[in-house]
Design a protein around this motif. Structure first.
Motif, short mmCIF file in Angstrom:
data_model
loop_
_atom_site.label_atom_id
_atom_site.label_comp_id
_atom_site.label_asym_id
_atom_site.label_seq_id
_atom_site.Cartn_x
_atom_site.Cartn_y
_atom_site.Cartn_z
N VAL A 34 -23.10 13.62 7.68
CA VAL A 34 -22.78 14.58 6.36
C VAL A 34 -20.94 15.02 6.14
O VAL A 34 -20.39 14.54 5.76
CB VAL A 34 -23.57 15.66 6.05
N LEU A 35 -21.06 15.34 7.51
CA LEU A 35 -19.17 15.70 7.67
C LEU A 35 -18.33 14.40 7.34
O LEU A 35 -17.11 15.01 7.55
CB LEU A 35 -18.89 16.64 9.04
N ASP A 36 -18.60 13.80 7.95
CA ASP A 36 -18.35 12.19 8.11
C ASP A 36 -18.08 11.77 7.12
O ASP A 36 -16.60 11.45 6.38
CB ASP A 36 -18.28 11.56 9.30
N GLU A 37 -18.96 12.07 6.09
CA GLU A 37 -18.91 11.38 4.62
C GLU A 37 -17.64 12.12 3.93
O GLU A 37 -17.14 11.88 2.89
CB GLU A 37 -20.63 11.85 3.61
N ILE A 38 -17.80 13.44 4.19
CA ILE A 38 -17.18 14.71 3.43
C ILE A 38 -15.69 14.54 3.64
O ILE A 38 -14.56 14.17 3.13
CB ILE A 38 -17.39 15.77 3.86
N ARG A 39 -15.19 13.55 4.79
CA ARG A 39 -13.74 14.07 5.87
C ARG A 39 -13.33 12.67 4.84
O ARG A 39 -12.54 12.44 4.31
CB ARG A 39 -14.12 13.73 6.85
N THR A 40 -13.78 11.80 5.02
CA THR A 40 -13.67 10.33 4.10
C THR A 40 -13.68 10.56 2.74
O THR A 40 -12.38 10.53 2.58
CB THR A 40 -14.45 9.13 4.36
N LYS A 76 -12.23 7.45 -4.96
CA LYS A 76 -12.95 8.10 -4.73
C LYS A 76 -14.23 7.81 -5.51
O LYS A 76 -15.52 8.12 -5.54
CB LYS A 76 -12.55 9.49 -4.89
N ILE A 77 -13.50 7.38 -6.56
CA ILE A 77 -14.48 7.12 -7.81
C ILE A 77 -16.18 5.75 -7.20
O ILE A 77 -17.01 6.03 -7.26
CB ILE A 77 -13.98 6.47 -9.06
N LYS A 78 -15.07 4.54 -6.17
CA LYS A 78 -15.82 3.97 -5.70
C LYS A 78 -17.01 4.19 -4.92
O LYS A 78 -17.90 4.09 -4.42
CB LYS A 78 -15.16 2.45 -5.01
N TYR A 79 -16.69 5.17 -3.94
CA TYR A 79 -16.46 6.20 -2.48
C TYR A 79 -18.26 6.57 -3.46
O TYR A 79 -19.25 6.45 -3.03
CB TYR A 79 -15.61 6.58 -1.94
N ILE A 101 -7.58 6.32 7.43
CA ILE A 101 -7.01 6.83 8.41
C ILE A 101 -7.78 7.01 9.67
O ILE A 101 -8.01 7.52 10.85
CB ILE A 101 -8.33 8.79 7.50
N PHE A 102 -7.94 6.01 9.76
CA PHE A 102 -8.12 4.96 10.73
C PHE A 102 -7.44 5.37 12.28
O PHE A 102 -7.68 6.27 13.19
CB PHE A 102 -7.72 3.33 10.77
N LYS A 103 -5.96 5.78 12.33
CA LYS A 103 -5.56 6.86 13.43
C LYS A 103 -6.21 8.17 13.53
O LYS A 103 -5.62 8.05 14.80
CB LYS A 103 -3.71 6.06 12.88
N LEU A 104 -5.98 8.60 12.37
CA LEU A 104 -6.53 10.00 12.73
C LEU A 104 -7.66 10.18 13.22
O LEU A 104 -7.66 10.56 13.85
CB LEU A 104 -6.97 10.87 11.34
#
Length: 347
Positions: free
Chosen positions: A212-218, A227-230, A304-307
């Motif tokens: 869940v944290l991963d989804e929120i961070r993305t 964001k809308i598509k996501y 956000i790959f680099k992050l």
């Protein structure tokens, strides 16, 4: 399509024709038509071999269909079937110098690297990793244990470093753990390259699980347009994670049990240390990919790959953009760029 009527059809060939027509949604299939030219892919290849083994009582390796991709070839193999020894690493190109080990996506075989091998101009030997999904059961409980096994197999071929490692999609997650274990054993990594994937889910929080944290961070990091598509494509999966609190819930489930186990250990992988060195990160700029990729949060992470990688790499993250779809890094023309990038950083 070739040889639809003129050739006599043996019983096994007839069974395969029926399977392929149903699986690929085709009205006709010829004895010499290539499975992948007809629309087959990695997941369908697994399904095809699974069906053969179940219906005909064989234990063919999934890699068989990559080497024998027509009904005539496959039927000939089945009629003269001999048990095959499972391999974890195959030699793709002979050479000298630092060996380059390439890790494919979790549902693919090293044959996807054929164009890369032909394009790569340096003299290094190149090896491809074959995941363990041809076994009856995946014998490793987590990615740390599996990586330890792969390190042992690598050292059988080249007892001492240096080594070069390149991982594509979920294979990038495997190379991170393999690289850290090789470093721990005192070996040098000359080149570490990751193609279009992130290293891990974040650690578990006090209230929310790591998925869940991963989804929120993305969602927070990507731009407003995405964001809308996501939300449209990810909301059902997000709610399922929120309600169940299950870190190990899988979005993809296939018939092969070992394949599901391989996916599961990669999805819950949690690195225990950091890689000491630089990482060459290759990825596509378009989050669209092919339409089916919209259901996977991975395609939204390109910004956000680099992050994501910086948490697990002490050195520099060297980003290289290749304009292609997620599944096309090892197809022309994109493979030319990928090979050039690897050549410029690998010894």
């Amino acid at each position: 399509m070739s040889n639809l009527i003129s050739d006599p059809v043996a019983p096994i060939e007839e069974i395969l024709i029926t399977q392929w027509k149903e699986m690929l949604n085709l009205k006709e299939v010829g004895l010499d038509d290539d499975f992948f030219d007809l629309g087959g892919n990695s997941l369908l290849a697994i399904r095809a071999i699974t069906m053969i083994n179940k219906e005909l009582g064989f234990k063919l390796a999934v890699s068989t269909i990559y080497q024998l991709s027509t009904i005539r070839q496959l039927a000939y193999k089945i009629e003269r079937f001999e048990s095959e020894e499972l391999k974890s690493i195959v030699l793709l190109k002979e050479g000298f110098g630092t060996p380059l080990f390439i890790f494919p996506p979790w549902s693919s075989y090293p044959t996807i690297f054929n164009e890369f091998v032909q394009t790569y101009n340096k003299s290094n030997p190149i090896y491809g990793i074959i995941y363990y999904e041809d076994a009856d059961d995946f014998p490793f409980k987590d990615l740390h244990e599996y990586a330890n096994y792969l390190v042992g197999e690598i050292k059988k071929l080249h007892p001492q470093g240096p080594y070069s490692l390149l991982g594509c999609s979920m294979g990038a997650r495997t190379i991170l753990e393999v690289a850290m274990q090789l470093q721990k054993s005192g070996d040098k990594i000359e080149f570490l390259g990751a193609i279009s994937h992130y290293p891990s889910y974040p650690s578990k929080g006090l209230l929310l699980n790591r998925r869940v944290l991963d989804e929120i961070r993305t969602l927070v990091k990507i731009d407003l347009r995405l964001k809308i598509k996501y939300l449209r494509h990810r909301l059902p999966h997000f709610l399922k994670l929120l309600v169940t609190g299950n870190n190990a819930v899988q979005e993809i489930v296939i018939e092969n049990g070992a394949q599901n186990q391989i996916l599961a250990i990669h999805e819950i992988y949690d690195p225990k240390s950091k890689y000491n060195g630089d990482l060459v990160l290759i990825y596509e700029t378009s989050p669209e990919g092919v339409p089916s990729e919209l259901t996977k949060s991975q395609v939204y992470r390109n910004s956000i790959f680099k992050l994501l990688w910086k948490q697990y790499v002490t050195g520099n993250i060297i980003a290289k953009i290749v304009e292609c779809k997620h599944n096309d890094f090892f197809k022309k023309p994109a493979v030319n760029q990928v090979a050039a990038i690897v050549e410029s950083y690998a010894s």
